[in-house]
Motif scaffolding. Structure first.
Motif, short mmCIF file in Angstrom:
data_model
loop_
_atom_site.label_atom_id
_atom_site.label_comp_id
_atom_site.label_asym_id
_atom_site.label_seq_id
_atom_site.Cartn_x
_atom_site.Cartn_y
_atom_site.Cartn_z
N VAL A 104 0.92 -1.10 0.13
CA VAL A 104 -0.07 -0.09 0.06
C VAL A 104 0.96 1.15 -0.04
O VAL A 104 2.03 1.21 0.48
CB VAL A 104 -1.01 -0.06 1.31
CG1 VAL A 104 -0.18 0.23 2.51
CG2 VAL A 104 -2.09 0.91 1.16
N ASN A 105 0.36 2.32 -0.43
CA ASN A 105 1.12 3.52 -0.45
C ASN A 105 1.34 4.23 0.88
O ASN A 105 0.36 4.86 1.29
CB ASN A 105 0.56 4.72 -1.65
CG ASN A 105 1.57 5.96 -1.90
OD1 ASN A 105 2.18 6.22 -1.03
ND2 ASN A 105 1.69 6.30 -3.05
N ALA A 152 -3.93 3.92 -0.05
CA ALA A 152 -4.46 3.69 1.38
C ALA A 152 -5.59 4.40 1.71
O ALA A 152 -6.21 5.28 0.87
CB ALA A 152 -3.40 4.17 2.47
N GLU A 153 -6.52 3.94 2.69
CA GLU A 153 -7.83 4.62 2.84
C GLU A 153 -7.98 5.06 4.30
O GLU A 153 -7.50 4.13 5.22
CB GLU A 153 -8.85 3.58 2.33
CG GLU A 153 -10.30 4.42 2.63
CD GLU A 153 -11.43 3.12 2.32
OE1 GLU A 153 -12.54 3.17 2.51
OE2 GLU A 153 -10.85 2.01 1.98
N LEU A 159 -9.19 7.78 -7.88
CA LEU A 159 -9.60 7.30 -9.15
C LEU A 159 -8.65 7.55 -10.16
O LEU A 159 -8.99 7.22 -11.39
CB LEU A 159 -11.11 7.88 -9.53
CG LEU A 159 -12.20 7.45 -8.66
CD1 LEU A 159 -13.41 8.47 -8.83
CD2 LEU A 159 -12.49 6.05 -9.07
N VAL A 160 -7.55 8.08 -9.70
CA VAL A 160 -6.69 8.20 -10.72
C VAL A 160 -5.14 7.31 -10.37
O VAL A 160 -4.74 7.58 -9.23
CB VAL A 160 -6.21 9.65 -10.77
CG1 VAL A 160 -5.05 9.99 -11.95
CG2 VAL A 160 -7.32 10.73 -11.13
N GLN A 169 -13.13 -1.02 -8.76
CA GLN A 169 -12.98 -0.48 -7.25
C GLN A 169 -11.60 -0.88 -6.74
O GLN A 169 -11.48 -1.24 -5.41
CB GLN A 169 -14.05 -0.91 -6.35
CG GLN A 169 -15.51 -0.52 -7.17
CD GLN A 169 -15.75 0.98 -6.99
OE1 GLN A 169 -15.74 1.57 -5.89
NE2 GLN A 169 -15.79 1.64 -7.98
N THR A 170 -10.76 -1.20 -7.39
CA THR A 170 -9.27 -1.51 -6.98
C THR A 170 -8.54 -0.39 -7.12
O THR A 170 -8.10 -0.12 -8.33
CB THR A 170 -8.79 -2.79 -7.32
OG1 THR A 170 -9.58 -4.13 -6.76
CG2 THR A 170 -7.18 -3.01 -6.95
N PHE A 171 -8.04 0.26 -6.09
CA PHE A 171 -7.48 1.73 -6.36
C PHE A 171 -5.90 1.75 -6.32
O PHE A 171 -5.30 1.77 -5.16
CB PHE A 171 -8.01 2.59 -5.29
CG PHE A 171 -9.51 2.59 -5.30
CD1 PHE A 171 -10.27 3.45 -6.43
CD2 PHE A 171 -10.44 2.27 -4.42
CE1 PHE A 171 -11.49 3.39 -6.52
CE2 PHE A 171 -11.83 2.11 -4.30
CZ PHE A 171 -12.34 2.77 -5.52
#
Lengths: 330, 330
Positions: A159-160, A318-319, B153-154, B308-310
């Motif tokens: 993940v970032n 990441a979220e 989304l980018v 939906q995989t970012f």
């Protein structure tokens, strides 16, 4: 392309002996078998793995991580990988590995002897023997949360962390926090280094100061809570970022024991969104990594390597998952 | 999910008017059509794109880059993307874009009005209007060699520049070079910034000094060769890394005009492995990026976003292609 004959010539044994050794025949000594496999790797021999319609195999190597129970950290990583690999025709095997086993057999020899064409590897520390092997290994590998700079046959998925910590620090700053501390693992872990750097970077980007009274590192969670946490609290930290959720949970428990209320007196944010995190007291605000998606991306990276597309790194966003462990600064 | 009715209510017009505007009917004014589309984007309306079995469409937006001729820089990027997208059932359209067009219509409105579900975008500079739009856009986009920090989304796909420059500096150091210069584009390009940082990082990692007499930046190749190159040569640079191969080729031509032999007097290394690079005089040593693979990975990243995989970033390994433009230090 090197053949069984080349191995036989190199070792001065019969071709049939090499063949027996490669196929685990009973009448070959373990030491000869090992020598055959090591020579095979050395000269770049690739077993014809489609022979006799035997299934093509990938493995998921897991150290120091529960992947069998649904709440285990590795569970969704393994599941996501298999959800992509199996429909694509691969047989997959998850294998728990140890430092001792790595010291006994090299990564390439292990892979060749078990007929695996590639590996998805979870949980290695920087001190694991195979981290050294992977710098020059010839069998494609995708590392979750580890990076090998110089070998194009090894990819890194994760993940970032930089984005993750930036979101968390930004969120805390909006809540009025400026004294934001950090607790994490020791520097023998790639991801511990990455996340600590991400914390420092995020603080600098937001114009917030950091110093040694605000940070602590240890392999042992108990050292973080008993040795470093009191220092942070004594130096007016009003919020603490933790490298992972289990550490964050321990930190919260310890804060409460010391008479601090979470989040009224001190805000805590974790990382990972582990299974426990929605059920801690209070429910933990954390930086989520989508482990099922990471498993799926791990398969994509491995399939790419097997197809001569050399992915260096594949990082997911990441979220920030806002629950109740972080609040307004006092 | 917002409907056509929501747009009609918001604008105080009939549902049939909105429907006509969305379907490019002749009897709707251009200004009303624009207002309808902007409102649709604003409230998050998603057209039912599968209606009437119409094909689902992706676009490849290209600025300032030849992609039609096989030797064009963008050709293999577009090809790789289409080689994955078309078999997966998508209709793809490559569209040349300009700054003027971007200033007229926002990215999301353009995408909605053209019925595109996602974009692979090549060649934007940091000053392009859509770079601002993309910070908050709602239509999935994958950027080649550009990065938007805050919009999940980018995605960003490209080559690992840090690894690329590390290989090049390491190679030059082995050849005896220590005064290694750098020439590149201006800082209004994400990739120019990235590569310059990668050069500085690689030099520091190898314990080599850098200073302003060793580096030059300009949007104009001629300024690099006429203004900065003489400074580098006068300050004993024995090797020069160039941000891209066309610049490297110009630098070589200019060195020869000034009486320097390549590589006997000065070593030159480029970046990209453009179509020209095997045919320059001498053939150019360069850091290769596999543009076909990048196009394929661009499709993977876009398909992931749509699912939906970012993905934050997907970087391929760079590869040092040794030809004849770099040699032993004098």
């Amino acid at each position: 392309m090197p053949t069984i004959n080349d191995i036989a010539v190199r070792l001065g044994v019969a071709k049939s002996t090499v063949s027996k050794a490669m196929n685990n025949a009973d009448d070959i000594s373990e030491s000869l078998r090992k020598k055959v496999l090591e020579t095979a790797v050395e000269i770049g021999y690739e077993k014809n793995r489609n022979k006799k319609n035997s299934p093509r195999k990938l493995c998921i190597l897991v150290e120091n991580m529960d992947y069998k129970s649904p709440s285990g950290f590795g569970h969704d990583l393994v599941l996501g990988f298999e959800q992509m690999a199996v429909p694509a025709g691969w047989q997959t095997e998850a294998v728990a590995i140890t430092k001792e086993m790595q010291a006994e057999i090299s990564y390439d020899v292990f892979m060749l002897s078990s007929h695996y064409e590639g590996a998805f590897i979870l949980g290695l520390s920087l001190l694991d023997p195979w981290m050294e092997d992977l710098k020059t290994s010839k069998t494609p590998a995708v590392l979750y949360d580890n990076y090998i700079q110089d070998n194009p046959l090894v990819s890194y998925v994760g993940v970032n962390n930089t984005e993750g910590f930036k979101m968390a620090v930004s969120y805390l700053k909006e809540l009025g926090h400026t004294r934001i501390g950090y607790l994490g693992g020791d520097m023998n872990s790639f991801i511990s280094r990455e996340r600590y750097q991400a914390y420092l970077h995020a603080m600098a980007q937001h114009g917030l100061d950091t110093d040694e009274t605000l940070t602590g590192h240890s392999y042992f969670v108990s050292e973080c809570t008993q040795k470093f946490l009191p220092v942070l609290l004594a130096h007016q930290a009003t919020a603490i970022l933790c490298e992972h959720d289990h550490l964050a949970n321990s930190v919260m428990l310890h804060c409460v024991e010391c008479g601090y209320r979470v989040p009224e007196d001190i805000s805590i944010i974790g990382f990972d969104d582990a299974a426990i995190s929605a059920f801690t007291q209070p429910p933990l605000t954390t930086i989520r990594q989508n482990r099922n998606a990471l498993g799926r991306c791990g398969y994509y990276a491995l399939a790419s390597l097997l197809n001569q597309t050399f992915i260096s790194s594949l990082l997911l966003r990441a979220e920030l998952v806002v629950r109740e462990s972080a609040g307004k600064a006092k």
